[in-house]
Design a protein around this motif. Structure first.
Motif, mmCIF file in Angstrom:
data_model
loop_
_atom_site.group_PDB
_atom_site.id
_atom_site.type_symbol
_atom_site.label_atom_id
_atom_site.label_comp_id
_atom_site.label_asym_id
_atom_site.label_seq_id
_atom_site.Cartn_x
_atom_site.Cartn_y
_atom_site.Cartn_z
ATOM 1 N N PRO A 11 27.172 -0.958 27.292
ATOM 2 C CA PRO A 11 27.147 -2.059 26.327
ATOM 3 C C PRO A 11 25.770 -2.708 26.132
ATOM 4 O O PRO A 11 25.461 -3.180 25.047
ATOM 5 C CB PRO A 11 28.158 -3.068 26.864
ATOM 6 C CG PRO A 11 28.531 -2.616 28.210
ATOM 7 C CD PRO A 11 28.119 -1.198 28.367
ATOM 8 N N GLU A 12 24.931 -2.689 27.152
ATOM 9 C CA GLU A 12 23.603 -3.292 26.992
ATOM 10 C C GLU A 12 22.701 -2.478 26.074
ATOM 11 O O GLU A 12 21.665 -2.957 25.610
ATOM 12 C CB GLU A 12 22.921 -3.545 28.341
ATOM 13 C CG GLU A 12 22.616 -2.306 29.143
ATOM 14 C CD GLU A 12 23.734 -1.873 30.077
ATOM 15 O OE1 GLU A 12 23.433 -1.117 31.014
ATOM 16 O OE2 GLU A 12 24.897 -2.276 29.874
ATOM 17 N N HIS A 13 23.083 -1.232 25.803
ATOM 18 C CA HIS A 13 22.291 -0.380 24.916
ATOM 19 C C HIS A 13 22.775 -0.407 23.473
ATOM 20 O O HIS A 13 22.222 0.296 22.625
ATOM 21 C CB HIS A 13 22.284 1.061 25.420
ATOM 22 C CG HIS A 13 21.659 1.205 26.774
ATOM 23 N ND1 HIS A 13 22.100 2.114 27.696
ATOM 24 C CD2 HIS A 13 20.635 0.536 27.361
ATOM 25 C CE1 HIS A 13 21.374 2.002 28.795
ATOM 26 N NE2 HIS A 13 20.482 1.050 28.617
ATOM 27 N N LEU A 14 23.794 -1.192 23.195
ATOM 28 C CA LEU A 14 24.345 -1.272 21.847
ATOM 29 C C LEU A 14 23.684 -2.407 21.076
ATOM 30 O O LEU A 14 23.150 -3.333 21.662
ATOM 31 C CB LEU A 14 25.856 -1.521 21.891
ATOM 32 C CG LEU A 14 26.685 -0.447 22.582
ATOM 33 C CD1 LEU A 14 28.124 -0.918 22.703
ATOM 34 C CD2 LEU A 14 26.618 0.851 21.806
ATOM 35 N N GLY A 15 23.786 -2.327 19.801
ATOM 36 C CA GLY A 15 23.326 -3.420 18.957
ATOM 37 C C GLY A 15 24.200 -3.475 17.716
ATOM 38 O O GLY A 15 24.484 -2.454 17.107
ATOM 39 N N TYR A 16 24.665 -4.637 17.403
ATOM 40 C CA TYR A 16 25.513 -4.823 16.237
ATOM 41 C C TYR A 16 24.829 -5.787 15.278
ATOM 42 O O TYR A 16 24.068 -6.654 15.693
ATOM 43 C CB TYR A 16 26.877 -5.391 16.635
ATOM 44 C CG TYR A 16 27.684 -4.467 17.527
ATOM 45 C CD1 TYR A 16 28.409 -3.416 16.980
ATOM 46 C CD2 TYR A 16 27.728 -4.663 18.905
ATOM 47 C CE1 TYR A 16 29.158 -2.579 17.786
ATOM 48 C CE2 TYR A 16 28.477 -3.825 19.717
ATOM 49 C CZ TYR A 16 29.190 -2.786 19.154
ATOM 50 O OH TYR A 16 29.930 -1.958 19.954
ATOM 51 N N GLN B 21 28.707 -7.219 21.299
ATOM 52 C CA GLN B 21 27.982 -6.794 22.488
ATOM 53 C C GLN B 21 28.209 -7.770 23.642
ATOM 54 O O GLN B 21 28.445 -7.357 24.776
ATOM 55 C CB GLN B 21 26.487 -6.655 22.201
ATOM 56 C CG GLN B 21 25.722 -6.155 23.411
ATOM 57 C CD GLN B 21 24.230 -6.024 23.157
ATOM 58 O OE1 GLN B 21 23.662 -6.787 22.380
ATOM 59 N NE2 GLN B 21 23.614 -5.053 23.801
ATOM 60 N N ASP B 22 28.181 -9.064 23.342
ATOM 61 C CA ASP B 22 28.433 -10.062 24.386
ATOM 62 C C ASP B 22 29.848 -9.936 24.946
ATOM 63 O O ASP B 22 30.065 -10.108 26.149
ATOM 64 C CB ASP B 22 28.223 -11.475 23.842
ATOM 65 C CG ASP B 22 26.770 -11.772 23.527
ATOM 66 O OD1 ASP B 22 25.884 -11.121 24.119
ATOM 67 O OD2 ASP B 22 26.525 -12.653 22.687
ATOM 68 N N VAL B 23 30.802 -9.624 24.085
ATOM 69 C CA VAL B 23 32.183 -9.440 24.540
ATOM 70 C C VAL B 23 32.270 -8.244 25.482
ATOM 71 O O VAL B 23 32.905 -8.316 26.535
ATOM 72 C CB VAL B 23 33.150 -9.272 23.347
ATOM 73 C CG1 VAL B 23 34.554 -8.903 23.821
ATOM 74 C CG2 VAL B 23 33.181 -10.548 22.509
ATOM 75 N N TRP B 24 31.621 -7.131 25.123
ATOM 76 C CA TRP B 24 31.663 -5.939 25.982
ATOM 77 C C TRP B 24 30.989 -6.216 27.329
ATOM 78 O O TRP B 24 31.462 -5.765 28.375
ATOM 79 C CB TRP B 24 31.024 -4.730 25.315
ATOM 80 C CG TRP B 24 31.576 -4.336 23.980
ATOM 81 C CD1 TRP B 24 30.880 -3.743 22.959
ATOM 82 C CD2 TRP B 24 32.924 -4.454 23.493
ATOM 83 N NE1 TRP B 24 31.704 -3.511 21.881
ATOM 84 C CE2 TRP B 24 32.970 -3.947 22.182
ATOM 85 C CE3 TRP B 24 34.102 -4.972 24.036
ATOM 86 C CZ2 TRP B 24 34.134 -3.920 21.424
ATOM 87 C CZ3 TRP B 24 35.266 -4.947 23.273
ATOM 88 C CH2 TRP B 24 35.271 -4.432 21.994
ATOM 89 N N ILE B 25 29.887 -6.937 27.317
ATOM 90 C CA ILE B 25 29.203 -7.289 28.570
ATOM 91 C C ILE B 25 30.108 -8.174 29.427
ATOM 92 O O ILE B 25 30.231 -7.964 30.639
ATOM 93 C CB ILE B 25 27.855 -8.002 28.276
ATOM 94 C CG1 ILE B 25 26.895 -7.076 27.525
ATOM 95 C CG2 ILE B 25 27.243 -8.582 29.542
ATOM 96 C CD1 ILE B 25 26.302 -5.959 28.339
#
Length: 154
Positions: A94-99, A107-111
């Motif tokens: 998730p830290e490698h994603l960007g929306y 991204q914050d939700v996945w983290i």
């Protein structure tokens, strides 16, 4: 969170190894104790061995045993050894994603979701599972009747 059959089988086999202590247990014995297909289990045990979580010995007195004390092996360790990182989105951490736009906060939700999973899976050890004496925070969550109810779609 979805756990694969491989992870389920690995956790169940590891719990059996926990109660066996330093006495080697064969793959057949583990498979019978937990009703796991033996050939499937042998592959899983190989992964756990390559990850350094269990040891093995061949021969008439051979079998498998934990590589370190059960108190030092978390459920997260087993899951990572079998299926990789605790949370991935489309195969990415998730830290490698960007929306962009309205989805930016996903991204914050996945983290946060990964942190929540870690807070349970990293504090529960094989010793907790084998003894049934779960950490208080986990027991409190499991004792909540709402935790036992499924949402409308799972």
């Amino acid at each position: 969170m979805r756990l694969s059959a491989r992870v389920d089988y690995a956790l169940r086999a590891a719990a059996e190894l926990t109660v066996a202590g330093s006495h080697p247990v064969t793959a057949v014995q583990l498979a019978e104790a937990q009703q796991i297909p033996p050939k499937f289990l042998e592959n899983i045990l190989g992964q756990l061995r390559r990850s350094g979580l269990i040891r093995s010995q061949r021969g008439p007195d051979g079998g498998y045993w934990l590589a370190r004390p059960a108190e030092q092996i978390s459920l997260a360790d087993i899951i990572r050894a079998i299926d990789g990182p605790l949370l991935g989105v489309r195969g990415e951490r998730p830290e490698h994603l960007g929306y962009a736009g309205a989805a930016r906060s996903l991204q914050d939700v996945w983290i946060a979701l990964r942190a929540s999973e870690r807070s349970i899976l990293e504090q529960v050890s094989l010793a907790h599972i084998a003894s049934g004496d779960l950490p208080d925070a986990v027991r409190k969550l499991a004792d909540n009747p709402a935790a036992w109810e499924s949402a409308a779609f799972g």
